[in-house]
Design an enzyme around this catalytic site. Structure first.
Site, PDB file in Angstrom:
ATOM      1  CG  ASP A   1      -2.097  -0.822   1.189  1.00 42.82           C
ATOM      2  OD1 ASP A   1      -2.259  -1.516   0.178  1.00 42.82           O
ATOM      3  OD2 ASP A   1      -2.899  -0.799   2.154  1.00 42.82           O
TER       4      ASP A   1
ATOM      5  CE  LYS B   1      -7.060  -1.372  -0.185  1.00 39.76           C
ATOM      6  NZ  LYS B   1      -6.945  -2.816  -0.317  1.00 39.76           N
TER       7      LYS B   1
ATOM      8  N   GLY C   1      -5.192  -3.056   8.673  1.00 40.33           N
ATOM      9  CA  GLY C   1      -4.882  -1.901   9.509  1.00 40.33           C
ATOM     10  C   GLY C   1      -4.690  -2.225  10.979  1.00 40.33           C
TER      11      GLY C   1
ATOM     12  NE  ARG D   1      -4.286 -22.700  11.540  1.00 39.16           N
ATOM     13  CZ  ARG D   1      -3.233 -23.388  11.171  1.00 39.16           C
ATOM     14  NH1 ARG D   1      -3.322 -24.313  10.230  1.00 39.16           N
ATOM     15  NH2 ARG D   1      -2.060 -23.180  11.716  1.00 39.16           N
TER      16      ARG D   1
ATOM     17  N   GLY E   1      -2.984  -7.549   8.156  1.00 42.77           N
ATOM     18  CA  GLY E   1      -2.312  -7.745   9.435  1.00 42.77           C
ATOM     19  C   GLY E   1      -0.849  -8.132   9.343  1.00 42.77           C
TER      20      GLY E   1
ATOM     21  N   GLY F   1      -0.268  -3.735   3.933  1.00 39.94           N
ATOM     22  CA  GLY F   1      -0.932  -2.440   3.898  1.00 39.94           C
ATOM     23  C   GLY F   1      -0.198  -1.454   4.770  1.00 39.94           C
ATOM     24  CB  SER F   2      -1.135  -0.062   8.038  1.00 38.58           C
ATOM     25  OG  SER F   2      -2.467  -0.096   7.566  1.00 38.58           O
TER      26      SER F   2
END
Lengths: 224, 293
Positions: free
Chosen positions: B23, B80, B152, B164, B213, B234-235
């Site tokens: 990102d 997005k 995030g 999983r 995550g 992402g973050s």
């Protein structure tokens, strides 16, 4: 891979860092040519040839530099290792990259990254290359680069309009498209032959594998 | 959408395998990501951690920003669109980006329908929490899947849970007799044809990345070890102390996911990771993964 295979230089390595690795592996399996993944210096021992697959050239370039594989590949090339770069792999092998620094710089071609446009401009095409196959060869271009110039010791193998899409020297093959994403084994057989290897398809007139499908790459995961 | 176009679009995703998609919110970040070895960038106005913190309605990014980011790198650029927002998707297609992420990170535009992706020439990647959700998106025309995780947060637990769940679903299908497929499809809302394909191939028929995550090289490697084909971060990168170093380390961690000594080496001295927030401390209504179905 057994010890005797290693001693005889009768297999091909595929740079196993990022990109279309299993696709090349699947094509070489169809030709009955043994393949090994290459991620470290020691993996280069005993190879007849090395395929640098498609992926992103900046990513692959950084990973081979971090692993010290750039120097090792150049040294192995000096000692006779055959090299084939598809798409990003061709960029890695080029001596001149427009608006960018070269990576391995082993073949005298000038190449422009992502030269056809965005993904919406990706396309299929077919061309005839009589030296490689009797039938026309399907080609897949994905955000492909363009070869804009080749040196005097480099042979152009195919063109579309004004750009060269495949070229070779005695020891290096570059293709800006992806033969591993089509049903044709022509380029893979050609590379195996450059490596001095025989294939299960030697002498066959058609190199289109009717058993190939766009999902064939997933086979390699079942075998893990 | 023409079948050949779908094939080209799935094949672009194949070329991203083993890579990291990052990102970015500025052209400068995009260049840092490219130099660090990202295989694509996701052009955004705000990273998910900021969307979470600032709240409000999250929409498609300003086309001017997307264009600037496109002009600054030669790797693929993704952006997005809100879930079900067909017009945002059409605008992104008109901008000629490389991939659209129909994403739960933005505020959904339609709680009933996702975008009918077959109508587009541009490829879509969509989020999924389990095999059923992944197959429904593929049936709608997604050329790539990513497990949702919880964007995030910097907490890997949801990404693991979703990977999983996908793996478990595949395993169930593979182990089934043919007559058991229809009731399984009915129970899990899986389109039958896609289920047959998953059973035959032993995996999703398209590339599947992990997302939501991932904050460290070890997180990326954990997801690769679970069988994903690559990762979205992402973050985790630009909310950390040393984005460039962390970006490079996550790229290495993804490529050498099965090599603990190399992972130990690349994990050294990366500076501060994103602070993050544990998923179990976030109120249910603020979770993003539950958006879409």
């Amino acid at each position: 891979m057994d010890e005797s295979a290693e001693a005889k230089n009768d297999h091909i390595g595929i740079l196993n860092l990022q990109g279309g690795i299993v696709e090349h592996q699947d094509h070489m399996m169809r030709l009955g040519v043994a393949c090994v993944p290459v991620r470290r210096k020691q993996d280069l021992v005993g190879l007849a040839g090395l395929i640098i697959p498609g992926g992103e050239s900046t990513c692959l370039g950084r990973l081979i530099r971090n692993a010290g594989l750039d120097r090792e590949i150049c040294e192995a090339y000096e000692e006779g290792l055959q090299l084939w770069g598809t798409c990003a792999g061709a960029i890695l092998l080029a001596q001149h990259v427009n608006n960018d620094a070269p990576h391995l710089g082993l073949i005298d071609i000038t190449i422009s990254r992502n030269a056809f446009g965005s993904q919406l401009a990706s396309f299929h095409e077919e061309i005839r290359i009589p030296e490689l196959a009797a039938e026309s060869i399907p080609l897949t271009f994905i955000r492909a680069p363009k070869i804009t110039k080749v040196g005097s010791d480099v042979t152009a193998l195919g063109r579309i309009d004004d750009c060269i899409i495949a070229a070779e020297t005695e020891n290096i093959l570059v293709t800006v498209f992806h033969p591993e994403l089509t049903s044709s084994l022509a380029f893979h057989r050609h590379f195996a032959h450059k490596c001095g290897l025989t294939t299960d398809c030697d002498g066959k007139s058609s190199l289109i594998d009717p058993h190939w499908s766009p999902y064939s790459w997933t086979r390699q995961y079942q075998q893990r | 959408m023409e079948n050949k176009r779908y094939q080209l679009n799935s094949q672009l995703a194949q070329m991203l395998k083993g890579g990291v998609i990052m990102d970015v919110t500025t052209p400068e970040h995009a260049r840092i990501a490219e130099q660090a070895g990202a295989v694509a960038v996701m052009a955004l106005e705000r990273v998910p951690a900021d969307i979470r913190e600032q709240g409000g309605v999250a929409r498609m990014s300003d086309p001017a920003l997307i264009k600037e980011i496109q002009d600054s790198v030669s790797i693929p650029v993704m952006a997005k669109a809100r879930i079900g927002h067909t017009v945002e998707a059409q605008i992104l297609e008109a901008l000629q980006i490389d991939y659209i992420d129909e994403s739960e990170v933005l505020t959904p535009a339609d709680e009933e329908c996702h975008v009918e992706k077959h109508a587009f020439s541009i490829p879509f990647v969509c989020g999924a929490r389990d095999l059923g959700e992944a197959c429904r998106r593929i049936a709608e025309g997604a050329a790539m899947i990513r497990t949702k995780g919880e964007a995030g947060t910097g907490d890997i637990v949801e990404a693991v849970r979703h990977m999983r769940a996908v793996n478990r679903g595949v395993k169930h299908l593979v182990g089934m007799n043919d007559e058991e497929i229809t009731p399984y499809c009915k129970e899990h809302g899986i389109p039958y044809e896609i289920a047959r394909q998953v059973k035959e191939l032993g995996r999703l028929p398209v590339v599947n990345f992990a997302a939501g995550g991932i904050a460290t090289p070890a997180d990326a490697a954990l997801m690769m070890k679970m069988g994903c084909d690559g990762v979205f971060v992402g973050s985790g990168i630009f909310k950390s102390g040393d984005p460039q170093k962390r970006a490079e380390a996550i790229v290495q961690g993804t490529a050498y996911y099965d090599d603990p000594p190399t992972l130990a080496e690349v994990s050294k001295g990366l500076g501060e990771a994103m602070v993050g927030s544990g998923v179990n401390t976030i109120p249910e209504e603020e979770l993003m993964a539950g958006r879409g179905w």
